[in-house]
Each structure stands twice: as structure tokens, then as C-alpha cells.
Design an enzyme around this catalytic site. Structure first.
Site, mmCIF file in Angstrom:
data_model
loop_
_atom_site.group_PDB
_atom_site.id
_atom_site.type_symbol
_atom_site.label_atom_id
_atom_site.label_comp_id
_atom_site.label_asym_id
_atom_site.label_seq_id
_atom_site.Cartn_x
_atom_site.Cartn_y
_atom_site.Cartn_z
ATOM 1 N N CYS A 12 59.883 42.512 -6.740
ATOM 2 C CA CYS A 12 61.022 43.024 -7.496
ATOM 3 C C CYS A 12 62.147 43.603 -6.627
ATOM 4 O O CYS A 12 62.921 42.845 -6.068
ATOM 5 C CB CYS A 12 60.557 44.028 -8.534
ATOM 6 S SG CYS A 12 61.765 44.279 -9.879
ATOM 7 N N LYS B 99 54.571 46.756 -2.156
ATOM 8 C CA LYS B 99 56.018 46.810 -2.331
ATOM 9 C C LYS B 99 56.645 47.832 -1.393
ATOM 10 O O LYS B 99 56.231 48.990 -1.347
ATOM 11 C CB LYS B 99 56.331 47.158 -3.780
ATOM 12 C CG LYS B 99 57.799 47.118 -4.159
ATOM 13 C CD LYS B 99 57.925 47.347 -5.667
ATOM 14 C CE LYS B 99 59.368 47.306 -6.141
ATOM 15 N NZ LYS B 99 59.440 47.462 -7.620
ATOM 16 N N GLU C 86 55.706 41.129 -12.434
ATOM 17 C CA GLU C 86 55.356 42.419 -11.854
ATOM 18 C C GLU C 86 54.624 43.303 -12.866
ATOM 19 O O GLU C 86 55.023 43.396 -14.025
ATOM 20 C CB GLU C 86 56.627 43.129 -11.377
ATOM 21 C CG GLU C 86 56.356 44.459 -10.676
ATOM 22 C CD GLU C 86 57.628 45.202 -10.304
ATOM 23 O OE1 GLU C 86 57.561 46.092 -9.444
ATOM 24 O OE2 GLU C 86 58.689 44.896 -10.878
#
Length: 305
Positions: free
Chosen positions: A171, A134, A61
Site C-alpha cells: 500500500c 510494510k 491489504e
């Protein structure tokens, strides 16, 4: 011309059945302050893995820079870039040259005052196969991501590539079974998590280890629940007092560990996955068949009072 287009489309859509063994390049890197140096190190490692036969590269990431979300600083928005932009051009050219698929993770500048944490997949021809913004944004001490990132608005849609349909998440998404499930229901053949997570240095060693193991366990659970392999690539090394715990790993569709990187050093690895195992595992454990979808309405509520 039409015939060629149809054949090309068929090859792209059915690539996974033509290549049952997926060769994946894992790059777990310790970043420094200089973005150019970080990117060049990644390029060197991508070239190394391509020579070894990797066809899909997964990066960690926000791989271009240090993990900047440890503080709230408006000047750090200068790290963001457009998509398409410099990074997609650089990694796109590399993907085309080496004939590999690359999963990148970028700080996206969508508009003035509007930024995302965005994974971009570059296909073997150098083009952008797709992107994922995300969705779940944390806000914890040392992880002030809500200051920088707007939650994604692209949904949980797998990205079709020449090596298969990739369910790319990022993540903090990895703690949410809903995200993995929705990717699986949309036809993902592989779940991928670029990641930047580490220890709170104030926690005890025992608590640090519990958190690291919980992080891996929940993702192995996503593999089991959905009958899909999971690929997670985390950064490593200490940045401004925060030790990232590495432990990049690959799990098979029964949650079995196929590969695990160290928790304290850089790692470059080529990992092979049998992409046909998901078919057999889902026949043994037909979880998708047995879901009681007519009884799941409450899942969309924040809490059931």
C-alpha cells in the site's frame, strides 16, 4: 538425494524462464465484519481462479477483516496473529492443495506490544516462501496506521518462489520510487502491491478522482522506470463511511494497462503477463545501465538544505 535437491533448487530458481506467461489471479473484495466469512469468500475465489489456470494469487491489504485503522483502539490489536499462525496455515494448506502461490497480507503480532503490517507469500508446497513488513506507515485522517504498525525491518528483498522472484510491497509503499527501485535492483521480476486505499468522503468528486488517478499513475511509473510488470490489488466498497476505490490493476513493463478492475464493485479476474517482455523493454530502455550511482549520495538525506 543430493542430486534431487540440486535439480529441485534449479527448477525453483529458474521457473520464470520455463513459464514465460504468468497467469495471475486478482481478487478485489468488499469485506464485512466477520473474519471467518471474509476468509471463506477468499478461499472460494482462489479455488475458482485455480480452476481457470491461475498460478499466482494476489490478495488485498489486510484482507481478513475490515480496515480497522480508521480509529485508534487498543482492543483492535486482538485482530493480530503470529506468523506462522492460523492464516499462514489456512492459506498454506490451500496453496498446497491447489498448487498455487498466494500473496497474503496480515496483521502480524511479532511480540507483546510489537506489531507489523506484513505480506506473507505461500508457495505451491504450502510453505512460507518469505515475508515483507510494510516499511512506509501512513498517519492520515481515517488511516491511523502508525498507532498499530511498527515500520518493517526486513528491507526491500524480493521473495523467491516457484513462479519467480516477487517484489512484494504494501500500500503506502507504492508512492515511493525508492522502494520499487530497490526491489528491482535486488532482482525482482514482478512488483506486487496489496492495497487498502480509498476516498476521503469530504473531498470533492474532482479531488477524489485526481487522487485515484495519481495513485495509479505513480505505480505505472514504477513499471516504466524499472522495466517490470506491476500488480496492485485494492479493496472495494464502503466501510464505516469510507469508500475504497477498488481499481485493482496490472501494468506491463512500459506502464501499459493490461487489466483494470471497476472502482465500485468486487472483481475476480485472471490476468496473463508475458514475463519475457521485461528483457526486451530493458534492452530498449537500459535505465539500470545509465544510472549515475556515483552522484546519488544525497538520496539518503531527508532534505537537501
Amino acid at each position: 538425494m543430493f542430486f534431487c535437491f540440486v535439480i529441485s533448487t534449479l527448477i525453483r530458481n529458474f521457473a520464470p524462464s520455463m513459464h514465460p506467461i504468468m497467469k495471475i489471479g486478482i481478487i478485489q473484495q468488499h469485506n464485512g465484519e466477520d473474519v471467518k466469512t471474509n476468509v471463506l469468500h477468499l478461499a472460494t475465489k482462489i479455488r475458482q481462479l485455480a480452476k481457470e489456470g491461475a498460478e499466482l494469487m494476489v490478495l488485498q491489504e489486510l484482507h481478513n477483516s475490515l480496515y480497522f485503522c480508521k480509529q485508534e483502539d487498543v482492543n483492535l490489536f486482538d485482530l493480530a496473529e503470529t506468523i506462522p499462525g492460523p492464516s499462514t496455515q489456512f492459506f498454506g494448506n490451500l496453496a498446497k492443495e491447489l498448487q498455487v502461490v498466494i500473496v497474503t497480507s496480515l496483521f502480524e503480532r511479532r511480540a507483546t506490544g510489537l506489531y507489523h503490517n506484513t505480506a506473507v507469500v505461500l508457495d505451491k508446497d504450502g510453505t512460507i516462501a518469505g515475508k515483507y513488513r510494510k516499511m512506509h506507515i501512513p498517519d492520515d485522517p481515517g488511516y491511523y496506521e502508525k498507532f498499530y504498525f511498527t515500520p518493517g525491518d526486513l528491507g526491500f528483498q524480493p521473495i523467491q518462489t516457484s513462479v519467480g522472484k516477487l517484489g512484494v510491497l504494501v500500500c503506502w509503499d507504492q508512492w515511493y520510487p525508492e522502494a520499487a527501485r530497490l526491489m528491482a535492483l535486488a532482482g525482482a521480476e514482478l512488483l506486487i502491491y496489496p492495497t487498502a486505499i480509498g476516498y476521503d468522503p469530504n473531498d470533492t468528486k474532482e479531488e477524489q478522482e485526481r487522487q485515484r488517478m495519481a495513485w495509479q499513475t505513480v505505480q505505472r511509473g514504477h513499471a516504466v522506470a524499472n522495466g517490470l510488470p506491476v500488480v496492485t490489488v485494492n479493496r472495494v466498497g464502503e466501510e464505516d463511511g469510507v469508500p475504497f476505490w477498488g481499481t485493482s490493476f496490472v501494468a506491463g513493463p512500459q506502464g501499459e494497462l493490461i487489466y483494470e478492475a471497476p472502482n465500485n464493485q468486487e472483481e475476480v479476474a485472471l490476468v496473463e503477463i508475458d514475463m519475457q517482455r521485461s528483457e526486451q523493454v530493458r534492452r530498449w530502455w537500459p535505465f539500470l545501465r545509465d544510472r549515475r550511482i556515483e552522484n546519488y549520495n544525497d538520496i539518503t538525506k531527508r532534505y537537501i538544505d
